[in-house]
Motif scaffolding. Sequence first.
Motif, PDB file in Angstrom:
ATOM      1  N   LYS A 156      -2.139  -2.993  12.987  1.00 49.66           N
ATOM      2  CA  LYS A 156      -2.916  -4.075  13.774  1.00 49.66           C
ATOM      3  C   LYS A 156      -3.843  -4.457  12.659  1.00 49.66           C
ATOM      4  CE  LYS A 156      -2.836  -2.302  18.518  1.00 49.66           C
ATOM      5  NZ  LYS A 156      -3.447  -2.026  19.650  1.00 49.66           N
ATOM      6  N   PHE A 157      -3.985  -5.807  12.889  1.00 45.48           N
ATOM      7  CA  PHE A 157      -5.074  -6.601  11.844  1.00 45.48           C
ATOM      8  C   PHE A 157      -6.342  -5.888  11.911  1.00 45.48           C
ATOM      9  CE2 PHE A 157      -7.991  -9.778  10.784  1.00 45.48           C
ATOM     10  CZ  PHE A 157      -7.722 -10.018   9.286  1.00 45.48           C
ATOM     11  N   GLU A 158      -6.742  -5.515  13.034  1.00 44.81           N
ATOM     12  CA  GLU A 158      -8.184  -4.961  13.305  1.00 44.81           C
ATOM     13  C   GLU A 158      -8.443  -3.532  12.683  1.00 44.81           C
ATOM     14  OE1 GLU A 158      -6.479  -5.178  16.825  1.00 44.81           O
ATOM     15  OE2 GLU A 158      -6.389  -7.036  15.872  1.00 44.81           O
ATOM     16  N   GLU A 159      -7.274  -2.898  12.618  1.00 44.29           N
ATOM     17  CA  GLU A 159      -7.196  -1.505  11.987  1.00 44.29           C
ATOM     18  C   GLU A 159      -6.708  -1.463  10.540  1.00 44.29           C
ATOM     19  OE1 GLU A 159      -4.783   0.918  14.185  1.00 44.29           O
ATOM     20  OE2 GLU A 159      -5.750   0.385  16.305  1.00 44.29           O
ATOM     21  N   SER A 160      -6.631  -2.569   9.987  1.00 44.62           N
ATOM     22  CA  SER A 160      -6.035  -2.513   8.729  1.00 44.62           C
ATOM     23  C   SER A 160      -6.861  -2.265   7.517  1.00 44.62           C
ATOM     24  CB  SER A 160      -5.314  -4.150   8.266  1.00 44.62           C
ATOM     25  OG  SER A 160      -6.147  -4.987   8.216  1.00 44.62           O
ATOM     26  N   LYS A 161      -8.068  -2.589   7.602  1.00 47.21           N
ATOM     27  CA  LYS A 161      -9.243  -2.190   6.665  1.00 47.21           C
ATOM     28  C   LYS A 161      -9.317  -0.581   6.652  1.00 47.21           C
ATOM     29  CE  LYS A 161     -12.542  -3.355   3.703  1.00 47.21           C
ATOM     30  NZ  LYS A 161     -11.682  -3.903   2.344  1.00 47.21           N
ATOM     31  N   ILE A 199      -7.347   1.579   7.815  1.00 51.79           N
ATOM     32  CA  ILE A 199      -6.034   2.228   7.562  1.00 51.79           C
ATOM     33  C   ILE A 199      -5.779   2.348   5.804  1.00 51.79           C
ATOM     34  CG2 ILE A 199      -3.515   2.008   7.335  1.00 51.79           C
ATOM     35  CD1 ILE A 199      -3.704   1.252  10.202  1.00 51.79           C
ATOM     36  N   THR A 200      -6.295   1.048   4.995  1.00 60.01           N
ATOM     37  CA  THR A 200      -5.815   1.244   3.764  1.00 60.01           C
ATOM     38  C   THR A 200      -6.688   1.938   2.942  1.00 60.01           C
ATOM     39  OG1 THR A 200      -7.124  -1.057   3.642  1.00 60.01           O
ATOM     40  CG2 THR A 200      -4.833  -1.072   3.777  1.00 60.01           C
ATOM     41  N   GLU A 201      -7.994   2.205   3.684  1.00 52.69           N
ATOM     42  CA  GLU A 201      -9.098   3.121   2.536  1.00 52.69           C
ATOM     43  C   GLU A 201      -8.498   4.477   2.012  1.00 52.69           C
ATOM     44  OE1 GLU A 201     -12.259   3.700   5.342  1.00 52.69           O
ATOM     45  OE2 GLU A 201     -12.955   1.593   5.033  1.00 52.69           O
ATOM     46  N   GLY A 202      -7.470   4.873   2.661  1.00 54.02           N
ATOM     47  CA  GLY A 202      -6.896   6.373   2.366  1.00 54.02           C
ATOM     48  C   GLY A 202      -5.488   5.985   1.408  1.00 54.02           C
ATOM     49  N   LEU A 203      -5.277   4.746   1.243  1.00 48.09           N
ATOM     50  CA  LEU A 203      -3.753   4.418   0.461  1.00 48.09           C
ATOM     51  C   LEU A 203      -4.053   3.728  -0.926  1.00 48.09           C
ATOM     52  CD1 LEU A 203      -2.097   2.590   3.409  1.00 48.09           C
ATOM     53  CD2 LEU A 203      -1.902   5.135   2.712  1.00 48.09           C
ATOM     54  N   LEU A 204      -2.882   3.731  -1.580  1.00 46.81           N
ATOM     55  CA  LEU A 204      -3.140   3.409  -3.118  1.00 46.81           C
ATOM     56  C   LEU A 204      -2.642   1.970  -3.080  1.00 46.81           C
ATOM     57  CD1 LEU A 204      -1.593   6.441  -4.689  1.00 46.81           C
ATOM     58  CD2 LEU A 204      -3.786   6.260  -4.305  1.00 46.81           C
ATOM     59  N   TRP A 233       0.880  -1.090   0.243  1.00 48.74           N
ATOM     60  CA  TRP A 233      -0.015  -0.021  -0.050  1.00 48.74           C
ATOM     61  C   TRP A 233       0.962   1.259   0.037  1.00 48.74           C
ATOM     62  CZ3 TRP A 233      -5.065  -0.641  -0.887  1.00 48.74           C
ATOM     63  CH2 TRP A 233      -5.431  -1.777  -0.597  1.00 48.74           C
ATOM     64  N   TYR A 234       0.548   2.196  -0.626  1.00 42.38           N
ATOM     65  CA  TYR A 234       1.166   3.476  -0.628  1.00 42.38           C
ATOM     66  C   TYR A 234       0.450   4.721  -0.521  1.00 42.38           C
ATOM     67  CZ  TYR A 234       4.038   0.053  -3.653  1.00 42.38           C
ATOM     68  OH  TYR A 234       4.666  -0.949  -4.077  1.00 42.38           O
ATOM     69  N   LYS A 235       1.128   5.705  -0.124  1.00 38.23           N
ATOM     70  CA  LYS A 235       0.836   7.091   0.364  1.00 38.23           C
ATOM     71  C   LYS A 235       1.497   7.665  -0.774  1.00 38.23           C
ATOM     72  CE  LYS A 235      -1.345  10.117   2.955  1.00 38.23           C
ATOM     73  NZ  LYS A 235      -2.878  10.166   3.312  1.00 38.23           N
ATOM     74  N   ALA A 236       0.799   8.458  -1.831  1.00 37.53           N
ATOM     75  CA  ALA A 236       1.533   9.147  -2.710  1.00 37.53           C
ATOM     76  C   ALA A 236       0.784  10.554  -2.754  1.00 37.53           C
ATOM     77  CB  ALA A 236       1.552   8.335  -4.187  1.00 37.53           C
ATOM     78  N   GLY A 237       1.632  11.593  -2.922  1.00 37.00           N
ATOM     79  CA  GLY A 237       1.058  13.000  -2.957  1.00 37.00           C
ATOM     80  C   GLY A 237       1.971  13.712  -3.584  1.00 37.00           C
ATOM     81  N   SER A 238       1.821  15.147  -3.607  1.00 45.07           N
ATOM     82  CA  SER A 238       2.770  16.167  -3.973  1.00 45.07           C
ATOM     83  C   SER A 238       3.656  16.510  -3.269  1.00 45.07           C
ATOM     84  CB  SER A 238       1.778  17.205  -4.597  1.00 45.07           C
ATOM     85  OG  SER A 238       0.931  17.628  -3.588  1.00 45.07           O
TER      86      SER A 238
END
Length: 156
Positions: free
Chosen positions: A124-129, A131-136, A23-28
Amino acid sequence: MATETEAAEPAVPSLVDRYFTRWYKAGSHPVLQSGKTIQSISYQISTNCSRLQNKVSGKFKRGAQFLTELAPLCKIYCSDGEEYTISSCVRGRLMEVNENILHNPSLLQEKPSTEGYIAVVLPKFEESKSITEGLLTQKQYEEVVMKRVSATTAMS
């Protein structure tokens, strides 16, 4: 000597590709946008905190430093004197930092999705979903990088 059929066969996926999702966090970010030259990178966050001191062991990842979304991962120093602190962007445990970019900082710009990564953070596994909502995904990130490279090439 490789034959054409051997060359056409796909490479065996790496351990990371087989068992993990990238998963990636890409911006400017200014370092990537304006064609800056990275002079050095440091994992020394403060006098008492170095991400290089992170030592993880065992099944339960003992010793891993816990990071919040705003926790600094590293500092990037550019040749023009600018300094940037890169935040984790993800809440989780620091699994590893990439020491290769300390010796070859240009990897961060040249191969950001492979050899130029900054760190591996395990949420954490419980938070992974959430967390990934804002990632690429890797494909989305590669599209962003290609657009960035095309825009930079068109400007030169």
